[in-house]
Design a protein around this motif. Structure first.
Motif, PDB file in Angstrom:
ATOM      1  N   LYS A 164      21.684 -48.130 -27.959  1.00 30.40           N
ATOM      2  CA  LYS A 164      21.775 -46.734 -27.544  1.00 30.40           C
ATOM      3  C   LYS A 164      21.461 -45.784 -28.700  1.00 30.40           C
ATOM      4  CE  LYS A 164      25.114 -47.540 -23.829  1.00 30.40           C
ATOM      5  NZ  LYS A 164      26.436 -47.178 -23.252  1.00 30.40           N
ATOM      6  N   HIS A 165      20.803 -44.674 -28.341  1.00 27.46           N
ATOM      7  CA  HIS A 165      20.444 -43.658 -29.323  1.00 27.46           C
ATOM      8  C   HIS A 165      20.661 -42.274 -28.713  1.00 27.46           C
ATOM      9  CE1 HIS A 165      18.489 -46.713 -31.841  1.00 27.46           C
ATOM     10  NE2 HIS A 165      17.946 -47.177 -30.725  1.00 27.46           N
ATOM     11  N   THR A 166      20.693 -41.284 -29.602  1.00 27.23           N
ATOM     12  CA  THR A 166      20.786 -39.883 -29.167  1.00 27.23           C
ATOM     13  C   THR A 166      19.605 -39.111 -29.738  1.00 27.23           C
ATOM     14  OG1 THR A 166      23.206 -39.948 -29.098  1.00 27.23           O
ATOM     15  CG2 THR A 166      22.169 -37.780 -29.197  1.00 27.23           C
ATOM     16  N   ALA A 167      18.910 -38.392 -28.851  1.00 31.86           N
ATOM     17  CA  ALA A 167      17.785 -37.557 -29.273  1.00 31.86           C
ATOM     18  C   ALA A 167      18.154 -36.092 -29.107  1.00 31.86           C
ATOM     19  CB  ALA A 167      16.550 -37.876 -28.446  1.00 31.86           C
ATOM     20  N   ARG A 168      17.887 -35.299 -30.129  1.00 28.04           N
ATOM     21  CA  ARG A 168      18.137 -33.859 -30.047  1.00 28.04           C
ATOM     22  C   ARG A 168      16.810 -33.110 -30.202  1.00 28.04           C
ATOM     23  NH1 ARG A 168      22.272 -29.727 -33.109  1.00 28.04           N
ATOM     24  NH2 ARG A 168      23.784 -31.110 -32.136  1.00 28.04           N
ATOM     25  N   PHE A 169      16.567 -32.150 -29.296  1.00 28.00           N
ATOM     26  CA  PHE A 169      15.387 -31.281 -29.338  1.00 28.00           C
ATOM     27  C   PHE A 169      15.892 -29.861 -29.602  1.00 28.00           C
ATOM     28  CE2 PHE A 169      14.544 -34.895 -26.644  1.00 28.00           C
ATOM     29  CZ  PHE A 169      13.286 -35.314 -27.034  1.00 28.00           C
ATOM     30  N   GLU A 170      15.565 -29.333 -30.767  1.00 28.58           N
ATOM     31  CA  GLU A 170      16.125 -28.048 -31.213  1.00 28.58           C
ATOM     32  C   GLU A 170      15.020 -27.017 -31.429  1.00 28.58           C
ATOM     33  OE1 GLU A 170      18.625 -26.393 -35.038  1.00 28.58           O
ATOM     34  OE2 GLU A 170      19.211 -28.326 -34.159  1.00 28.58           O
ATOM     35  N   VAL A 171      15.161 -25.865 -30.772  1.00 28.09           N
ATOM     36  CA  VAL A 171      14.189 -24.780 -30.904  1.00 28.09           C
ATOM     37  C   VAL A 171      14.210 -24.249 -32.336  1.00 28.09           C
ATOM     38  CG1 VAL A 171      13.445 -22.532 -30.018  1.00 28.09           C
ATOM     39  CG2 VAL A 171      14.657 -24.138 -28.505  1.00 28.09           C
ATOM     40  N   ILE A 172      13.025 -24.029 -32.908  1.00 28.96           N
ATOM     41  CA  ILE A 172      12.950 -23.441 -34.245  1.00 28.96           C
ATOM     42  C   ILE A 172      12.210 -22.111 -34.180  1.00 28.96           C
ATOM     43  CG2 ILE A 172      13.094 -25.668 -35.405  1.00 28.96           C
ATOM     44  CD1 ILE A 172      10.093 -25.532 -35.883  1.00 28.96           C
ATOM     45  N   ASN A 173      12.255 -21.387 -35.266  1.00 27.01           N
ATOM     46  CA  ASN A 173      11.729 -20.024 -35.285  1.00 27.01           C
ATOM     47  C   ASN A 173      10.210 -19.970 -35.365  1.00 27.01           C
ATOM     48  OD1 ASN A 173      12.307 -17.248 -35.184  1.00 27.01           O
ATOM     49  ND2 ASN A 173      12.030 -17.032 -37.390  1.00 27.01           N
ATOM     50  N   ASP A 174       9.574 -21.029 -35.835  1.00 25.45           N
ATOM     51  CA  ASP A 174       8.120 -21.029 -35.977  1.00 25.45           C
ATOM     52  C   ASP A 174       7.433 -21.076 -34.612  1.00 25.45           C
ATOM     53  OD1 ASP A 174       8.435 -21.045 -38.687  1.00 25.45           O
ATOM     54  OD2 ASP A 174       8.140 -23.205 -38.910  1.00 25.45           O
ATOM     55  N   VAL A 175       6.212 -20.546 -34.570  1.00 25.81           N
ATOM     56  CA  VAL A 175       5.368 -20.667 -33.381  1.00 25.81           C
ATOM     57  C   VAL A 175       3.976 -21.088 -33.822  1.00 25.81           C
ATOM     58  CG1 VAL A 175       6.633 -18.971 -32.004  1.00 25.81           C
ATOM     59  CG2 VAL A 175       4.698 -18.231 -33.425  1.00 25.81           C
ATOM     60  N   SER A 176       3.225 -21.634 -32.889  1.00 24.32           N
ATOM     61  CA  SER A 176       1.847 -22.009 -33.184  1.00 24.32           C
ATOM     62  C   SER A 176       1.036 -20.765 -33.540  1.00 24.32           C
ATOM     63  CB  SER A 176       1.243 -22.690 -31.953  1.00 24.32           C
ATOM     64  OG  SER A 176      -0.169 -22.761 -32.066  1.00 24.32           O
ATOM     65  N   PRO A 177       0.096 -20.871 -34.473  1.00 25.27           N
ATOM     66  CA  PRO A 177      -0.766 -19.719 -34.786  1.00 25.27           C
ATOM     67  C   PRO A 177      -1.593 -19.276 -33.582  1.00 25.27           C
ATOM     68  CG  PRO A 177      -1.556 -21.733 -35.855  1.00 25.27           C
ATOM     69  CD  PRO A 177      -0.195 -22.028 -35.330  1.00 25.27           C
ATOM     70  N   HIS A 178      -1.722 -20.155 -32.573  1.00 23.31           N
ATOM     71  CA  HIS A 178      -2.474 -19.796 -31.365  1.00 23.31           C
ATOM     72  C   HIS A 178      -1.637 -18.959 -30.404  1.00 23.31           C
ATOM     73  CE1 HIS A 178      -5.589 -22.563 -32.617  1.00 23.31           C
ATOM     74  NE2 HIS A 178      -4.697 -23.536 -32.718  1.00 23.31           N
ATOM     75  N   ASN A 179      -0.313 -18.942 -30.610  1.00 28.36           N
ATOM     76  CA  ASN A 179       0.585 -18.187 -29.728  1.00 28.36           C
ATOM     77  C   ASN A 179       0.561 -16.723 -30.142  1.00 28.36           C
ATOM     78  OD1 ASN A 179       2.795 -16.946 -28.481  1.00 28.36           O
ATOM     79  ND2 ASN A 179       4.035 -18.806 -28.506  1.00 28.36           N
ATOM     80  N   SER A 180      -0.090 -15.886 -29.328  1.00 25.38           N
ATOM     81  CA  SER A 180      -0.260 -14.478 -29.674  1.00 25.38           C
ATOM     82  C   SER A 180       0.971 -13.640 -29.344  1.00 25.38           C
ATOM     83  CB  SER A 180      -1.474 -13.907 -28.929  1.00 25.38           C
ATOM     84  OG  SER A 180      -1.307 -14.024 -27.520  1.00 25.38           O
ATOM     85  N   GLN A 181       1.953 -14.218 -28.625  1.00 22.09           N
ATOM     86  CA  GLN A 181       3.127 -13.460 -28.209  1.00 22.09           C
ATOM     87  C   GLN A 181       4.200 -13.384 -29.289  1.00 22.09           C
ATOM     88  OE1 GLN A 181       4.590 -14.721 -24.382  1.00 22.09           O
ATOM     89  NE2 GLN A 181       2.534 -15.031 -23.562  1.00 22.09           N
ATOM     90  N   GLY A 182       4.141 -14.312 -30.249  1.00 26.23           N
ATOM     91  CA  GLY A 182       5.101 -14.283 -31.343  1.00 26.23           C
ATOM     92  C   GLY A 182       6.439 -14.920 -31.019  1.00 26.23           C
ATOM     93  N   ILE A 183       6.718 -15.173 -29.746  1.00 25.37           N
ATOM     94  CA  ILE A 183       7.955 -15.831 -29.324  1.00 25.37           C
ATOM     95  C   ILE A 183       7.576 -17.101 -28.581  1.00 25.37           C
ATOM     96  CG2 ILE A 183      10.025 -15.673 -27.892  1.00 25.37           C
ATOM     97  CD1 ILE A 183       9.972 -12.671 -28.289  1.00 25.37           C
ATOM     98  N   GLY A 184       8.179 -18.224 -28.977  1.00 30.51           N
ATOM     99  CA  GLY A 184       7.837 -19.497 -28.367  1.00 30.51           C
ATOM    100  C   GLY A 184       8.929 -19.999 -27.445  1.00 30.51           C
ATOM    101  N   THR A 185       8.526 -20.507 -26.286  1.00 24.11           N
ATOM    102  CA  THR A 185       9.477 -21.025 -25.300  1.00 24.11           C
ATOM    103  C   THR A 185       9.322 -22.534 -25.177  1.00 24.11           C
ATOM    104  OG1 THR A 185       9.428 -18.962 -24.044  1.00 24.11           O
ATOM    105  CG2 THR A 185      10.214 -20.922 -22.887  1.00 24.11           C
ATOM    106  N   ILE A 186      10.437 -23.237 -25.180  1.00 23.08           N
ATOM    107  CA  ILE A 186      10.464 -24.684 -24.992  1.00 23.08           C
ATOM    108  C   ILE A 186      10.897 -24.980 -23.557  1.00 23.08           C
ATOM    109  CG2 ILE A 186      11.500 -26.871 -25.715  1.00 23.08           C
ATOM    110  CD1 ILE A 186       9.685 -25.615 -27.830  1.00 23.08           C
TER     111      ILE A 186
END
Length: 364
Positions: A329-351
């Motif tokens: 058994k394992h635990t995986a965590r997916f955590e939103v970070i402040n960075d966004v792709s340079p292609h994202n023109s909105q400046g805010i990234g959604t997961i």
């Protein structure tokens, strides 16, 4: 005595002709057992399946008519009068790991005489050659088990610059009797600059895809003339392949993510999802889109990688995360970070995540 000998000889001759007829003309042999080379030799139409990435789908071609599979179909029809019907499991940016999952969950595939596998160029970005070889072999085996009478042609893609990855494709192909076409050699043999054969130095343009079509057509024509054998299942080269990929859509812990129709969504840095999973490998099903963000992935508290969910248009993806973990058994965590792709023109990234998937051993 002479009469008995005559009867025995006559019986033996009759038995020979019966066996010969059963082997070559009986309904039991039928068209269902003819392989792709038999069908091409006889002028029969064929069905083929393409599993792969953006090159498999013909990205970079100026028009649909310039894609490799359209050009191949034109060659088969024009030279041999053969209609080739295509099915596709392709996705830009895909790896062999994603190919395994998509093939396993493809619901509407019809029988295939021929399977093309296009991977390697994206895989090198996420894993080493040993991991790649394991998933590539698993995909080839799964395809062969799903379509036992299909020939398999593996394509070493023209932009692949990592010899260890190309070597694994060649090695696995040879082991199973699959036919490998190394498009790097075909591009090099033209003496032309890469810029003349591609749209962006990676994806072929119409001229580049003509080379793909010609190489495949010439191989099919030669092997059909010689009635070559097709790929066969053999003992695996790279370990245990008796598993399926199963999904878990119920996170054990959430912070800040909202569940909307089975999709867990957040754009706030620090928010996270945690999933429990078992086994040595992990993938994640998520939505990639224009406002896609970035997240860090941790397994059992250890940082694994940073993943981007940006894409120019909405797509559900089944992405590789990690492998080589210990059983259990394992635990995986997916955590939103402040960075966004340079292609994202909105400046805010959604997961947006719907589930994780893991390996589950097939029970005897």
């Amino acid at each position: 005595m002479q009469r008995k000998v005559t009867i025995l000889i006559t019986g033996a001759v009759a038995l020979f002709f019966i066996i010969y007829w059963l082997a070559n003309f009986s309904p039991a042999r039928g068209k269902g057992e003819a392989n792709v080379y038999d069908k091409i030799s006889e002028g029969s139409n064929i069905r083929y399946l393409v599993i792969g990435d953006s090159i498999a789908r013909g990205s970079g071609a100026e028009t649909m008519d310039q894609r490799w599979y359209t050009k191949l179909e034109v060659l088969l029809k024009g030279d041999m009068g053969i209609v080739a019907k295509r099915q596709s499991l392709v996705q830009s940016g895909a790896t062999a790991f994603e190919g395994i999952y998509r093939l396993q969950n493809a619901a509407r595939l019809t029988n295939a005489d021929l399977i093309f596998i296009f991977f390697g160029e994206n895989d090198r970005k996420y894993m080493g050659p040993e991991e790649f070889s394991f998933f590539y072999e698993k995909l080839l085996r799964d395809a062969k088990m799903k379509f036992p009478n299909a020939e398999i042609i593996t394509i070493t893609e023209s932009p692949l610059k990592q010899p260890p990855f190309a070597k694994q494709i060649e090695r696995i192909s040879y082991h199973y009797g699959a036919k490998n076409i190394d498009m790097r050699k075909h591009f090099k043999d033209t003496g032309m600059l890469t810029e003349k054969l591609t749209s962006d130095t990676v994806h072929p343009n119409g001229k580049g895809y003509q080379l793909y079509a010609n190489a495949i057509f010439n191989l099919l024509k030669k092997n059909s003339r010689e009635r070559n054998d097709i790929a066969l299942l053999k003992k695996p080269l790279t370990g245990e392949h008796d598993f399926v990929l199963t999904a878990n859509s119920m996170p054990e812990k959430t912070r800040g993510f909202k569940n909307k129709n089975g999709m867990y969504i957040s754009n706030v840095p620090g928010n996270f999802l945690e999933f429990q999973f078992e086994g040595p490998m992990l993938g994640v099903t998520l939505s990639r889109r224009e406002n896609g963000g970035m997240m860090n992935v941790y397994v059992d508290g250890e940082y694994v990688r940073t993943m981007s969910t940006w894409w120019p248009f909405p797509r559900e993806r089944n992405l590789y995360v990690t492998s080589g973990l210990e059983q259990g058994k394992h635990t995986a965590r997916f955590e939103v970070i402040n960075d966004v792709s340079p292609h994202n023109s909105q400046g805010i990234g959604t997961i947006q995540i719907s589930s994780v998937f893991m390996s589950e051993r097939i029970k005897d």
